[in-house]
Design a protein around this motif. Structure first.
Motif, short mmCIF file in Angstrom:
data_model
loop_
_atom_site.label_atom_id
_atom_site.label_comp_id
_atom_site.label_asym_id
_atom_site.label_seq_id
_atom_site.Cartn_x
_atom_site.Cartn_y
_atom_site.Cartn_z
N PHE A 62 -24.38 34.26 68.80
CA PHE A 62 -23.69 35.18 67.90
C PHE A 62 -22.22 35.29 68.28
O PHE A 62 -21.86 35.24 69.45
N ASP A 63 -21.40 35.46 67.27
CA ASP A 63 -20.01 35.82 67.47
C ASP A 63 -19.85 37.23 66.90
O ASP A 63 -20.76 37.76 66.28
N TYR A 75 -21.64 41.61 64.13
CA TYR A 75 -22.19 40.43 64.80
C TYR A 75 -22.76 39.48 63.75
O TYR A 75 -23.36 39.93 62.77
N TYR A 76 -22.60 38.20 63.97
CA TYR A 76 -23.10 37.20 63.03
C TYR A 76 -23.40 35.90 63.77
O TYR A 76 -22.81 35.61 64.82
N ARG A 77 -24.32 35.12 63.22
CA ARG A 77 -24.69 33.83 63.83
C ARG A 77 -23.54 32.84 63.61
O ARG A 77 -23.22 32.50 62.48
N SER A 78 -22.99 32.38 64.70
CA SER A 78 -21.83 31.48 64.60
C SER A 78 -22.20 30.08 64.13
O SER A 78 -21.35 29.35 63.64
N ASP A 79 -23.49 29.71 64.21
CA ASP A 79 -23.90 28.40 63.70
C ASP A 79 -24.01 28.42 62.18
O ASP A 79 -23.99 27.37 61.54
N ARG A 80 -24.10 29.60 61.58
CA ARG A 80 -24.22 29.70 60.13
C ARG A 80 -22.94 30.20 59.46
O ARG A 80 -22.61 29.77 58.36
N PHE A 81 -22.25 31.13 60.09
CA PHE A 81 -21.10 31.77 59.44
C PHE A 81 -19.80 31.49 60.18
O PHE A 81 -19.77 31.42 61.40
N THR A 82 -18.74 31.37 59.41
CA THR A 82 -17.38 31.28 59.93
C THR A 82 -16.63 32.51 59.45
O THR A 82 -16.65 32.82 58.25
N ARG A 83 -16.01 33.21 60.35
CA ARG A 83 -15.20 34.38 59.98
C ARG A 83 -13.84 33.89 59.49
O ARG A 83 -13.12 33.23 60.22
N ALA A 135 -15.12 42.19 57.95
CA ALA A 135 -14.94 40.75 58.12
C ALA A 135 -15.37 40.03 56.85
O ALA A 135 -16.26 40.49 56.13
N VAL A 136 -14.72 38.93 56.59
CA VAL A 136 -15.15 38.02 55.53
C VAL A 136 -15.84 36.86 56.25
O VAL A 136 -15.25 36.22 57.12
N LEU A 137 -17.11 36.66 55.90
CA LEU A 137 -17.91 35.61 56.52
C LEU A 137 -18.23 34.53 55.50
O LEU A 137 -18.72 34.81 54.42
N GLN A 138 -17.94 33.29 55.90
CA GLN A 138 -18.22 32.14 55.05
C GLN A 138 -19.54 31.52 55.48
O GLN A 138 -19.71 31.17 56.66
N GLY A 150 -23.06 26.70 50.58
CA GLY A 150 -21.89 26.20 49.88
C GLY A 150 -20.59 26.89 50.24
O GLY A 150 -19.67 26.96 49.42
N ASN A 151 -20.51 27.42 51.46
CA ASN A 151 -19.32 28.13 51.94
C ASN A 151 -19.02 29.41 51.14
O ASN A 151 -17.90 29.88 51.11
#
Length: 169
Positions: free
Chosen positions: A18-19, A38-46, A76-79, A84-85
């Motif tokens: 997580f990031d 907190y978010y999974r860094s393998d799935r989301f990009t801030r 935060a904006v999470l991609q 599809g981003n």
């Protein structure tokens, strides 16, 4: 919503997948409680983030008049790399536990900032609101004061009916 920096560091060490984004409410960096996301860094990009104070001077560390301490909302904006981003706007907050006027102001300010920052993205709001669902602040936050405007749905309430002694804190 109440993690101090040492707890944030423990979570970071214990959850390496997580990031997070968050700042301390007392100085805007590391001091004070965080309303971290907190978010999974393998799935989301801030792709964007920020924090504002739930006060009359939201762009600097401060407390609402009469409140015992600083209160914040971090966003935060999470991609989503797996969708599809597509971007999602996420906001986490912690409201005052004593001053009703502070919570009413917090709700109005968060609504204003959501309108400004979300840019039409799906919105997720989490937090310790220190309010009941019938309070003016809660009703303002979800959009009941402006039926023609953006309405937030309480996901928990969609699956659970109201229980005895239940609140948002």
């Amino acid at each position: 919503q109440e993690a101090l920096r040492n707890q944030v560091n423990d979570l970071k060490a214990g959850l390496p997948e997580f990031d997070f984004y968050g700042v301390g409410r007392d100085n805007g960096t590391t001091v004070g409680e965080h309303s971290a996301i907190y978010y999974r860094s393998d799935r989301f990009t801030r792709t964007n983030q920020g924090t504002f104070w739930l006060t009359l001077t939201p762009d600097r560390p401060s407390a609402y008049p009469g409140a015992c301490c600083n209160r914040i909302a971090s966003w935060a904006v999470l991609q989503d790399k797996l969708d599809g981003n597509r971007e999602v706007f996420v906001l986490n907050t912690h409201w005052d536990h004593q001053v009703t006027a502070a919570n009413n102001h917090s709700a109005a300010l968060i609504r204003q900032r959501i309108d400004l920052l979300s840019e039409g993205r799906p919105i997720i709001v989490t937090g310790d609101l220190n309010s009941t669902e019938s309070s003016t602040a809660y009703q303002r936050l979800i959009g009941m004061e402006d039926p023609a405007g953006l309405q937030l749905t309480d996901a928990y309430r969609q699956v659970e009916s109201i229980g005895r002694d239940e609140a948002t804190f």
